[in-house]
Design a protein around this motif. Structure first.
Motif, PDB file in Angstrom:
ATOM      1  N   CYS A  76      -5.605  12.957   2.182  1.00 11.32           N
ATOM      2  CA  CYS A  76      -5.245  12.106   1.054  1.00 11.32           C
ATOM      3  C   CYS A  76      -4.375  10.988   1.605  1.00 11.32           C
ATOM      4  O   CYS A  76      -3.604  11.214   2.545  1.00 11.32           O
ATOM      5  N   ARG A  77      -4.478   9.817   1.054  1.00  8.80           N
ATOM      6  CA  ARG A  77      -3.703   8.695   1.590  1.00  8.80           C
ATOM      7  C   ARG A  77      -3.491   7.633   0.504  1.00  8.80           C
ATOM      8  O   ARG A  77      -4.179   7.656  -0.525  1.00  8.80           O
ATOM      9  N   TYR A  78      -2.579   6.731   0.744  1.00  5.44           N
ATOM     10  CA  TYR A  78      -2.432   5.537  -0.080  1.00  5.44           C
ATOM     11  C   TYR A  78      -3.178   4.412   0.620  1.00  5.44           C
ATOM     12  O   TYR A  78      -2.984   4.178   1.817  1.00  5.44           O
ATOM     13  N   SER A  79      -4.039   3.732  -0.102  1.00 11.45           N
ATOM     14  CA  SER A  79      -4.871   2.683   0.502  1.00 11.45           C
ATOM     15  C   SER A  79      -4.578   1.330  -0.135  1.00 11.45           C
ATOM     16  O   SER A  79      -4.504   1.210  -1.361  1.00 11.45           O
ATOM     17  N   ASP A  80      -4.406   0.293   0.723  1.00 13.95           N
ATOM     18  CA  ASP A  80      -4.221  -1.074   0.206  1.00 13.95           C
ATOM     19  C   ASP A  80      -5.460  -1.929   0.460  1.00 13.95           C
ATOM     20  O   ASP A  80      -5.428  -3.141   0.289  1.00 13.95           O
ATOM     21  N   ASP A 117     -12.224  -5.038  -5.944  1.00 16.61           N
ATOM     22  CA  ASP A 117     -10.984  -5.082  -5.158  1.00 16.61           C
ATOM     23  C   ASP A 117     -10.801  -3.818  -4.318  1.00 16.61           C
ATOM     24  O   ASP A 117     -10.352  -3.885  -3.169  1.00 16.61           O
ATOM     25  N   ILE A 118     -11.155  -2.675  -4.880  1.00 18.49           N
ATOM     26  CA  ILE A 118     -10.943  -1.405  -4.163  1.00 18.49           C
ATOM     27  C   ILE A 118     -12.000  -1.180  -3.098  1.00 18.49           C
ATOM     28  O   ILE A 118     -11.698  -0.761  -1.980  1.00 18.49           O
ATOM     29  N   TYR A 140      -2.824  -4.541  -3.883  1.00 17.38           N
ATOM     30  CA  TYR A 140      -2.524  -3.149  -3.554  1.00 17.38           C
ATOM     31  C   TYR A 140      -1.525  -2.976  -2.407  1.00 17.38           C
ATOM     32  O   TYR A 140      -1.295  -1.855  -1.959  1.00 17.38           O
ATOM     33  N   VAL A 141      -0.936  -4.064  -1.956  1.00 20.22           N
ATOM     34  CA  VAL A 141       0.079  -3.944  -0.892  1.00 20.22           C
ATOM     35  C   VAL A 141       1.310  -3.209  -1.428  1.00 20.22           C
ATOM     36  O   VAL A 141       1.835  -2.286  -0.799  1.00 20.22           O
TER      37      VAL A 141
END
Length: 527
Positions: free
Chosen positions: A303-307, A396-397, A314-315
């Motif tokens: 699992c991770r945070y993605s920008d 965007d994602i 998303y920064v």
């Protein structure tokens, strides 16, 4: 989304949101009926008891209509009551002056389900029974969450519907359950002789002569003059004697061979004629069995945070990303839709929900298919700012251009709703699958879960043994094509039938055109 060789039972679709209206309609009818009873209570004691029973049921259902109708038994019983039992009541009431009640019933009847709807609900229930390996006792006694118990009449009706379809396996199951409940002392308008008649014949049709004979003898103890049963008794006894004579004459090897054939036939009992090995895998995965994720592969999933490569949006507020599967790579994005956005999308879609379609590989046009049991609607970006916002969020994602994508499709899977194994992309033998769109093949799929599902409703990938479970507000994403443009056949997937609950999804099929500089072509399929 191409036509499959696998076919599900043909089912008439009734959406939960539509059945909620039917519950309120039924509640209104009960109220009207009670008014009529007060006027002629002394003459209509039988009608009064009927109303009291429905009043209690309706009061329970209205507290949580979607939850109540999310259970297939409750939905079937609603179909059965409105289609069959209210008609019987109408005949009774017409014997007396009852203008007020009959007027209300006549007005409401235009919204009632028909025979096809009732049959569809019954077949959906039997499909759920097979997929999730539910025994008739569990279903009939109301052991599933939110379910009301089934009567002898309910079980008998299911058996009759199966019988009319020459489905003797389910006829046997539900007639046996009806018989069991009668033996247990339950009162019923269905007599035991009729049940035994259906039961003995359905068992005979499955090749079990001795059991068929036993039930026929039991029937004749209750009605010794039953013409068909007397004829069957002689026939079954003759066939059994003939069978035993063959057993005596044949050798040991032949006997073993016949026993082996019997065991093989028993293993296949209940399977439809077009049952394919893939369906077995599909049903296993729907039950949460046969998932092929090893601990070693699992250890490489995170699992991770993605920008999304430092996308400006998303920064500071990256999206929550979770690896669901590695080959093919399936990613889940959490909390991509808010509750208010979900409700808006459902509000826009509900008036336009129609039977879901698939692309016919022969014509390249949209058509309905028996293996896709749901209703869907298409929402365009200019209809509402929420739709435009969702489309932009997908772009965007994922980093892919959605201007050439298909419109946002919203689907609702009602009673037993499912979509059997299929590919989203057009294969080589279907060159005209998306020719009309002029945007190339479907390069990727973005699937949003707009509801939690208490039981069932998983998205399963049959070739690789993967299962993804619905989680409200999240979305899953995968590529249907390799970077070379070749189709990834490991993305073959299916939507499992909803056992309990109400499943809402929306999806975006992203096409090849416009992705030339966003996902560059390579000949390396592993890239």
């Amino acid at each position: 989304m191409c036509l499959s060789q696998t076919k599900a039972l043909q089912t008439c679709i009734v959406l939960l949101c539509q059945m909620t209206d039917l519950l309120y309609t039924e509640k209104d009818l009960v109220t009207s009926l009670k008014d009529y009873i007060r006027a002629e209570e002394s003459k209509l004691e039988q009608v009064k008891k009927w109303a009291q029973k429905l009043d209690v049921l309706s009061a329970t259902a209205i507290q949580d209509p979607e939850g109540f109708l999310g259970h297939p038994v409750n939905a079937f019983k609603l179909m059965k009551r409105l289609n069959t039992e209210w008609g019987e009541l109408e005949s009774l009431v017409l014997k007396d002056v009852s203008d007020g009640f009959i007027s209300n019933l006549t007005i409401q009847r235009q919204y009632f389900p028909n025979d096809d709807d009732q049959t569809g609900a019954a077949k959906a229930l039997m499909r759920l029974q097979d997929t999730y390996r539910l025994d008739t006792q569990t279903i009939s006694t109301g052991e599933l969450p939110g379910e009301s118990p089934m009567t002898v009449e309910d079980c008998f009706e299911l058996g009759k519907i199966a019988y009319s379809d020459a489905d003797y396996y389910h006829t046997e199951l539900w007639m046996e359950q009806a018989l069991k409940q009668l033996d247990g002392g339950e009162e019923s308008t269905v007599d035991m002789v009729t049940i035994l008649d259906y039961l003995s014949y359905s068992i005979y049709q499955q090749g079990e002569l001795e059991r068929a004979l036993d039930y026929t003898k039991r029937l004749l103890k209750l009605d010794s003059a039953h013409q068909r049963a007397n004829g069957n008794l002689k026939y079954f006894e003759y066939q059994l004697a003939k069978q035993k004579k063959v057993e005596v004459e044949e050798g040991l090897k032949e006997k073993e061979k016949r026993e082996r054939e019997k065991r093989e036939a028993s293993d296949k009992k209940g399977r439809p004629a077009d049952y394919l090995p893939e369906r077995r895998k599909y049903e296993q995965l729907c039950r949460g069995e046969g998932i092929k994720m090893t601990p070693r592969r699992q250890s490489r999933m995170f699992c991770r945070y993605s920008d999304n490569n430092r996308h400006p949006l998303y920064v500071l507020g990256p999206v929550k990303q979770e690896d669901e599967w590695d080959r093919p790579r399936i990613i889940r994005y959490h909390d991509v839709l808010s509750n208010s956005e979900i409700e808006k999308v459902k509000e826009l879609a509900k008036p336009r929900l129609r039977r879901a379609t698939v692309h016919d590989p022969q014509t390249g046009k949209l058509t309905t298919a028996h293996y896709r049991v749901s209703k869907s609607a298409w929402l365009t970006a200019y209809e509402d700012p929420v739709v435009d916002k969702i489309n932009q969020r997908i772009e965007d994602i994922t980093g892919l251009n959605v201007k050439t994508a298909e419109e946002l499709q919203v689907a609702n899977y009602g009673v037993g709703g499912q979509y059997e194994p299929h590919f989203d992309f057009g294969r080589k033998d279907e060159p005209d699958a998306f020719k009309e769109l002029g945007t190339g093949n479907r390069i990727a799929t973005w699937l949003i879960y707009m509801s939690d599902v208490p039981s069932g409703g998983a998205t399963v990938f049959t070739d690789v043994g993967a299962a993804v479970w619905p989680k409200k507000g999240s979305a899953v994403f995968w590529y249907n094509l390799f970077a070379s443009g070749e189709g990834d056949y490991s993305t073959r997937h299916a939507a499992c039938p909803v056992l309990v609950g109400n499943k809402w999804v929306s999806n975006k099929w992203i096409h090849e055109r416009g992705q030339e500089f966003r996902r560059r072509c390579t000949l390396d399929e592993s890239d």
